[in-house]
Design a protein around this motif. Sequence first.
Motif, short mmCIF file in Angstrom:
data_model
loop_
_atom_site.label_atom_id
_atom_site.label_comp_id
_atom_site.label_asym_id
_atom_site.label_seq_id
_atom_site.Cartn_x
_atom_site.Cartn_y
_atom_site.Cartn_z
N CYS A 9 52.54 57.19 33.59
CA CYS A 9 53.57 56.90 34.59
C CYS A 9 53.29 55.58 35.30
O CYS A 9 52.14 55.31 35.69
N ILE A 11 54.05 54.73 38.21
CA ILE A 11 53.75 54.89 39.64
C ILE A 11 52.39 55.53 39.85
O ILE A 11 51.52 54.95 40.49
N CYS A 12 52.19 56.74 39.34
CA CYS A 12 50.93 57.44 39.63
C CYS A 12 49.80 57.07 38.68
O CYS A 12 48.63 57.29 38.99
N ALA A 14 48.72 58.49 36.21
CA ALA A 14 47.90 59.65 35.86
C ALA A 14 48.59 60.59 34.87
O ALA A 14 47.96 61.08 33.94
N CYS A 34 56.55 59.80 35.19
CA CYS A 34 56.35 61.23 35.00
C CYS A 34 57.46 61.97 35.75
O CYS A 34 58.20 61.39 36.54
N ASN A 36 57.27 64.16 38.24
CA ASN A 36 57.12 64.19 39.69
C ASN A 36 57.50 62.87 40.35
O ASN A 36 58.20 62.85 41.37
N CYS A 37 57.03 61.76 39.82
CA CYS A 37 57.34 60.45 40.42
C CYS A 37 58.82 60.12 40.28
O CYS A 37 59.45 59.60 41.20
#
Length: 67
Positions: A9, A11-12, A14, A34, A36-37
């Motif tokens: 991702c 952003i994260c 991870a 991802c 969630n992001c």
Amino acid sequence: MIASQDGLCAICMAAPAIHVDHCHETGRVRGVLCFNCHSAIGTLGDDPDRIRRAISYLEGTRGSHHS
């Protein structure tokens, strides 16, 4: 694009990059995120000011509204 992000991702950095994110005004692809992001920025209305306020809140720089 996913390869340039090492499959993660944007952003994260991870979780696996599985959702193509795009600008709703221009249609331009911004990156791959991802779940969630992608959901988080959508929930915040893709609004940079709202996201900056969320960051300030989390960093505790917006007063003492939390303990």
